[in-house]
Design an enzyme around this catalytic site. Sequence first.
Site, PDB file in Angstrom:
ATOM      1  N   GLU A  30     -12.515   1.770   4.046  1.00 16.47           N
ATOM      2  CA  GLU A  30     -11.688   1.689   5.357  1.00 16.47           C
ATOM      3  C   GLU A  30     -12.521   2.623   6.423  1.00 16.47           C
ATOM      4  O   GLU A  30     -13.503   3.162   6.155  1.00 16.47           O
ATOM      5  CB  GLU A  30     -10.234   2.471   5.306  1.00 16.47           C
ATOM      6  CG  GLU A  30      -9.124   1.819   4.554  1.00 16.47           C
ATOM      7  CD  GLU A  30      -8.049   2.788   4.448  1.00 16.47           C
ATOM      8  OE1 GLU A  30      -7.098   2.027   5.020  1.00 16.47           O
ATOM      9  OE2 GLU A  30      -8.158   3.861   4.288  1.00 16.47           O
ATOM     10  N   GLU A  83       0.961  -1.305   0.040  1.00 15.62           N
ATOM     11  CA  GLU A  83      -0.032   0.020  -0.052  1.00 15.62           C
ATOM     12  C   GLU A  83       0.922   1.234   0.031  1.00 15.62           C
ATOM     13  O   GLU A  83       1.937   1.233   0.839  1.00 15.62           O
ATOM     14  CB  GLU A  83      -0.937  -0.135   1.156  1.00 15.62           C
ATOM     15  CG  GLU A  83      -1.844  -1.165   1.405  1.00 15.62           C
ATOM     16  CD  GLU A  83      -2.997  -0.742   2.446  1.00 15.62           C
ATOM     17  OE1 GLU A  83      -3.028   0.282   2.902  1.00 15.62           O
ATOM     18  OE2 GLU A  83      -3.589  -1.800   2.839  1.00 15.62           O
TER      19      GLU A  83
END
Length: 646
Positions: free
Chosen positions: A588, A501
């Site tokens: 998220e 990421e």
Amino acid sequence: MFIPRLRRLLGFYAVRENDPVLAAAQFQALARQILMLYAFLGLNAVGLAYAHYGLAPDWVVVGPPVVLVVAVCARSLGWIRTARRPLQGKEAIARLRMVNRFTAILGIGASLWASLLFGHGNSASDMHIIFFLTITMMFCMQCLAHLRSAAHILATIAVPYCVYFIAVGEPLVQMAVISYVLVLVGSTAMQSFAYRDFCHLVDLTAENGRLAHTDALTGLPNRRSFVARLEETVTQAAATGAQFGVGMIDLDGFKPVNDSLGHGAGDAVLREVARRLEGAGIGWAARLGGDEFGIIVEGEGDLDGLGRRICSLLGQPYALREGMAQIGASVGFARFPEAAASAETLVERADFALYHAKAFHRGKAVLFAPDHEAALRRHAAVEQALRRADLATEFHLLYQPIVDVAGGQVEAYEALARWNSPTLGAVSPADFIPVAERSGLILDLTRVLLAKALDAVRGWPADRRLSFNLSAHDIATPESVEALIALVVASGIDPSRIVFEVTETGLMRDLGDARRALSALKSLGPCIALDDFGTGYSSLSYLKRLPVDRLKIDRSFVTQLDGDETSLAIVRAILDLCRHLSLDCIVEGVETTEQMLLLRSVGCRSMQGYLFGKPMPSGEIAAFEAMVAGRSIPVPAAPPSLSAVA
């Protein structure tokens, strides 16, 4: 006609008043040679007097050399005192004029003394006088090569005495005088050449000095000049009790201009920023490097108001040949002496205020305040503890599940760094990650944590992936990328089980380097995820030019879902974008069932948040997997209408 010619003629005997830089260089060159000139002149005069003692009257032999020696000794003491403090500008010009006057006095005096001695002895003694004048003249003109006006004065004074010696001397003396005249003419010509070269060298040195303190692109002073000016301002303010401010300016959104319109457009923006800062009359501005500028604001002005003015000024559109560009600016200020009393600390304080502005008030100005002092000390303490830390022992990882809400299964675990410092206790990642990046320790930390994460993956089910965060510094150089690849290869873990990421704000530093680094990583087999999508500039050029496999929608959109149609519309648009680009999408920060159902209604499948599981040590993952296998994971079934959408 006569007056201009006379002025031009007199110009050969005058110091150039319109060139203070040349005058300062002439003074410094003379300061290194004038003492040798005086010593040589004094010794030669004593030698000539000794040779003629008893041949000419005592007052002629002794008087003039005594006066000359006393005069040159007094002038030498003055030069010794002055040379300790090099003169500049008008002071140097005034001192050079004094050299011209003293040269005329010495030249006339020495020539007159030689004339008085001439004829009192034999031919040998007369030849000695001519030899004295020739050698002394040559040496003095050599020492005065950098001050052409003084050399011209000497040469002019010698002419009538040469005529006199030729008129009254014997043939042998006449030939010696003629040789002296030829030497004088040659020395004058050579002196002119040397003076021209000296002037050219001074101009070249001055130009090099200017270039060394000037930014080539914008024409503003550069970092070196900024530091020198700031130190000078601090010294003056400390002596007078004055106040001033130091500002650090960083452009927001400059990288997207470079990426979308090209580096030529980026250079044009920087030049326009420099022009606006100079034209606004807000202070002494400099370009410190990249898209960062510095400014020194003298006086007790309103720095908050000035900061707003700068942000507004630089936030106006930029009309470029390639198209219109829009950027912003964040500013950090520190005031002398409240924030700091030294130049280095002032810059540090202003830079911290800029960091605070970019982190919490992007596009605005922040003045360093007492509460920032505590935060700065905290940063310093964290950095010191981080430098002393045993990374492998003090740092550990927690793992938060990423789930497929449609299938009720775990897709991956994101590795989250945690630090328990022996001196500071538990330190938040929000504190130690920025410090590690700014101090350069992030590379070592990343390698230690990645090795721990890869070791933990061995105990997971074979279809579980590891999601691991990389800093922009981790992919900044080929060497750092090669180190990451070597860790993955050495672990024996299938690279396809790894997701690296990266944040879009981190990639903005240099999109070309980021693309090359991520392509090298992806060629090994891992997936690449763009984290915190939507919080930066979210340029579609990133998705087009970068080897990205998935997007992670930032939690800030999820927290505003309840009653906020705009946030839901943004999430829906990003999901549609991912479907059209064949990208996976993860949301998220999902904490409630209501949020999960809303997200499922717009087509979201992969989610992460406290609703599904908090970050856990690697030792608890087996129990969590058992829960999931027993359908204990909190994923409520969606209504039929929503299931069809999902």
